[in-house]
Enzyme design. Structure first.
Site, PDB file in Angstrom:
ATOM      1  N   CYS A   7      77.306  50.964  31.180  1.00  0.00           N
ATOM      2  CA  CYS A   7      75.929  50.527  31.408  1.00  0.00           C
ATOM      3  C   CYS A   7      74.928  51.576  30.919  1.00  0.00           C
ATOM      4  O   CYS A   7      74.771  51.753  29.728  1.00  0.00           O
ATOM      5  CB  CYS A   7      75.708  50.143  32.865  1.00  0.00           C
ATOM      6  SG  CYS A   7      74.245  49.103  33.086  1.00  0.00           S
ATOM      7  N   HIS A  11      79.497  45.683  33.733  1.00  0.00           N
ATOM      8  CA  HIS A  11      80.126  46.441  34.809  1.00  0.00           C
ATOM      9  C   HIS A  11      81.530  45.885  35.049  1.00  0.00           C
ATOM     10  O   HIS A  11      81.682  44.874  35.740  1.00  0.00           O
ATOM     11  CB  HIS A  11      79.299  46.341  36.090  1.00  0.00           C
ATOM     12  CG  HIS A  11      78.049  47.142  36.073  1.00  0.00           C
ATOM     13  ND1 HIS A  11      77.972  48.404  36.618  1.00  0.00           N
ATOM     14  CD2 HIS A  11      76.830  46.884  35.551  1.00  0.00           C
ATOM     15  CE1 HIS A  11      76.747  48.884  36.448  1.00  0.00           C
ATOM     16  NE2 HIS A  11      76.036  47.976  35.801  1.00  0.00           N
ATOM     17  N   GLU A  41      83.650  46.856  37.030  1.00  0.00           N
ATOM     18  CA  GLU A  41      83.966  46.967  38.453  1.00  0.00           C
ATOM     19  C   GLU A  41      83.276  45.911  39.301  1.00  0.00           C
ATOM     20  O   GLU A  41      83.620  45.719  40.475  1.00  0.00           O
ATOM     21  CB  GLU A  41      83.577  48.357  38.960  1.00  0.00           C
ATOM     22  CG  GLU A  41      82.094  48.607  39.124  1.00  0.00           C
ATOM     23  CD  GLU A  41      81.326  48.847  37.833  1.00  0.00           C
ATOM     24  OE1 GLU A  41      80.117  49.120  37.913  1.00  0.00           O
ATOM     25  OE2 GLU A  41      81.925  48.768  36.741  1.00  0.00           O
TER      26      GLU A  41
END
Length: 637
Positions: A519, A603, A605
């Protein structure tokens, strides 16, 4: 005489009965009455938790200003962290309490919000344009406060309001009166912030607000609400944010359970439960989870800065917590802490405050958020005589909407697009990749605790992980991989954080150290590689997309206002050739890779990234190839 009648008798004689708390927890058929002296402490670590018999020992009133303990910004209003040391406790049947509490109407005068509807709408518009639009975060909560003056004895009014809430409010996690002498809090909070019992840590992200008038809610309207993109994405964003917190207080992160529908008298919310095993002192759990994204925003640290910029006054106890601390029969620490929302604060001279806030996301409109603040205040205001009463709790069709098959199906469908990494249970080591097992990774946090979730994913793949803030002076030696993580802000600016992260990336690239950037880190890496980085016309905050990943379509979650752009899939750079995964329509670069480095705009995650773990594993296998003869199976997320 019972403890409650003794208390009420003192009140009838015009005597302050002393500090006490009267609490109904999570729909129980009884209330707990706690009494004891009240003192103040400076820090959460100072909350008394003496050893002794099993049960609760301290009830702490934690104001929002305690967030400064984490180094976060706030308007410091000086409101104290008060602790009621529980000397005695009694369990009282609900019916007995209802019979004993005063049942007369609460009368107030001069009720008005401190910020008018028009002023609040203007603030919403500024936050959408100046904060979300500039990449400062995905969502923010801005509060306003209704002020009034209670007529008659304030504590009698609070107890009468409690009776009304017990009768009419559905779905509250805690319904309570807490009286310290300096103030009285009365409310019906729908939301568990965090609890710890037998080592199990639980959190309860709630978001998305379906408003109704307090009579039978319209089923068709509820189904439309459950399908509303803005409301769905709002819940996903707070789910991600609370998973970040769970990553810091539970050894293996949190497992997601739900979603559910939480029905209250004037509105309904959608919610998840998060559960994970942890061993921290419960006061550390409180500190590491200050405060819920549902009342602040995300990423948390910058959300606090945004709140401080746009709110005129301190929040006092709004968005803080009540925290009941104690021990179980085996001596293990326990904690139960609801968020202080849907709560009124009454001073000894009768001044009444009811704070309330709305969650602002990229789809928000000022008018809708103004309406949301009125709806959220309605239950407490009705109990205080400032709005229409709802039907008695448990009656009418509104109490059965969660059991409707179509409602259950609509809720279940919300999990279909989410990452199974956070939804499924699995034995330790089930996802470990032999080529990665035992490797050491350093994650550099750019002020977004998504890094905690990244650490859990890397750990699941077999790596040993260290996380450090961007401003830390830690050596890079001894690590097989450095991950430069996400964070808020303009990657084209020259703030100290951006300068520091660029300098770190230059060192990593020059030394040829295996580097992964996520990011914000990806945007800074792209700039160093010669790519243009632009602000998006519309922010990608909490947005899920299917994008090409070097020839393979992947479903991934984005939280970004800026993006790198390129006109071709390959280009040169000062650090070698770069391959780009990009959008053919506008050239937005979703990922890049080169000799010893890679970057991703999304992202991996996030709960919004069902393919995130597989993408992460593929990139790491390229950056950290297996020794000769060692197999690297494909990871299925």
């Amino acid at each position: 005489m019972t403890p409650l009648t003794d208390l009420l008798a003192a009140l009838a004689d015009g005597t302050d009965p002393g500090p006490f708390a009267l609490i109904r927890r999570d729909g129980a058929e009884h209330l707990d009455l706690f009494t004891g002296p009240v003192g103040t402490v400076d820090r959460l670590a100072d909350i008394p938790l003496p050893a002794g018999p099993a049960g609760p020992t301290t009830l702490a009133l934690v104001p929002f200003r305690q967030v400064a303990e984490r180094g976060f910004a706030c308007v410091d209003d000086g409101v104290p962290l008060e602790c009621l040391r529980i000397d005695s406790r009694a369990r009282l049947p609900l019916a007995e309490v209802l019979d004993a509490l005063p049942d007369g109407p609460v009368r107030t005068t001069g009720a008005a919000f401190d910020i008018s509807d028009d002023e609040y709408a203007d603030t919403v518009a500024r936050v959408l344009a100046d904060e979300i639009g500039r990449g400062e975060g995905a969502n923010f909560v801005i509060h306003r406060t209704l002020h009034a003056q209670v007529q008659g004895a304030p504590l009698t009014a609070a107890l009468a309001a409690l009776r009304s809430l017990l009768l009419r409010e559905r779905g509250a996690y805690w319904t309570f009166v807490v009286h310290t002498g300096a103030r009285t809090l009365v409310g019906a909070s729908p939301e568990r912030h965090v609890s710890v019992d037998d080592g199990l840590v639980m959190m309860n992200p709630i978001s998305g607000t379906f408003r109704h008038t307090g009579v039978a809610a319209d089923r068709a309207a509820l189904l439309r609400f459950l399908a509303d993109t803005k409301e769905v994405e709002e819940l996903y964003m707070v789910l991600d944010e609370e998973l970040k917190m769970m990553a810091t207080v539970a050894e293996h992160g949190g497992q997601v359970v739900g979603p559910y529908l939480k029905e209250m008298s004037h509105l309904a919310h959608t919610e998840y439960l998060l559960a994970g095993r942890g061993s921290k002192d419960v006061r550390d759990v409180l500190r590491e989870t200050m405060f819920a994204p549902t009342v602040t925003g995300s990423p948390m640290e910058n959300a606090c800065r945004v709140i401080a910029r746009h709110e005129r006054t301190g929040r006092r106890y709004y968005a803080g917590v009540l925290a009941l601390l104690g021990h179980d029969d085996t001596g293990r620490q326990t904690l139960d802490a609801p968020i202080l929302i849907r709560t009124a604060e009454i001073t000894p001279d009768g001044a009444l405050r009811v704070p309330v806030g709305a969650t602002l996301v990229r789809h928000s409109t000022p008018a809708a958020e103004v309406a949301e603040t009125h709806a959220k205040a309605a239950g407490v205001l009705a109990a205080l005589g400032l709005g229409p009463q709802a039907p008695t709790a448990g009656t009418g069709p509104v109490g059965r909407l969660a059991d409707d098959p179509q409602v259950r199906a609509a809720l279940a469908a919300r999990n279909a697009p989410l990452s199974r990494f956070w939804l499924d249970q699995r034995p330790p080591g089930a996802l470990a990749v032999p080529a990665l097992t035992g490797r050491r990774a350093l994650i550099v946090d750019g002020e977004d605790t998504f890094t905690g979730m990244l650490a859990h994913q890397l750990g699941a793949l077999g790596l040993t992980v260290t996380v450090q803030p961007w401003h830390a002076d830690a050596p890079l030696s001894g690590y097989d991989l450095v991950l430069v993580g996400p964070g808020p802000g303009d990657p084209n600016s020259d703030t100290p954080k951006m300068q520091r992260l660029r300098a770190l990336l230059r060192v990593l690239l020059a030394d040829g150290r295996p580097t992964l950037a996520v990011c914000l880190g990806h945007q800074l890496l792209a700039g160093l590689l010669g790519l243009r980085v632009d602000r998006r016309a519309a922010p990608y905050q909490g947005l899920q997309r299917t994008v090409p990943m070097f020839g393979t379509p992947r479903r991934l979650g984005f939280y970004a206002t800026f993006t790198a752009r390129a006109a071709a899939d390959r280009q040169g750079s000062p650090y070698g050739p770069v391959e780009l995964a990009r959008d053919e329509a506008d050239g937005a670069v979703h990922a890049l890779r080169g000799p010893g480095f890679a970057g991703v705009q999304f992202h991996p995650e996030s709960v919004l990234s069902p393919d995130g773990l597989a993408v992460l594993a593929d990139l790491l296998r390229d950056l950290l190839p297996a020794p000769a003869g060692e197999l690297s199976p494909t990871v299925q997320a």
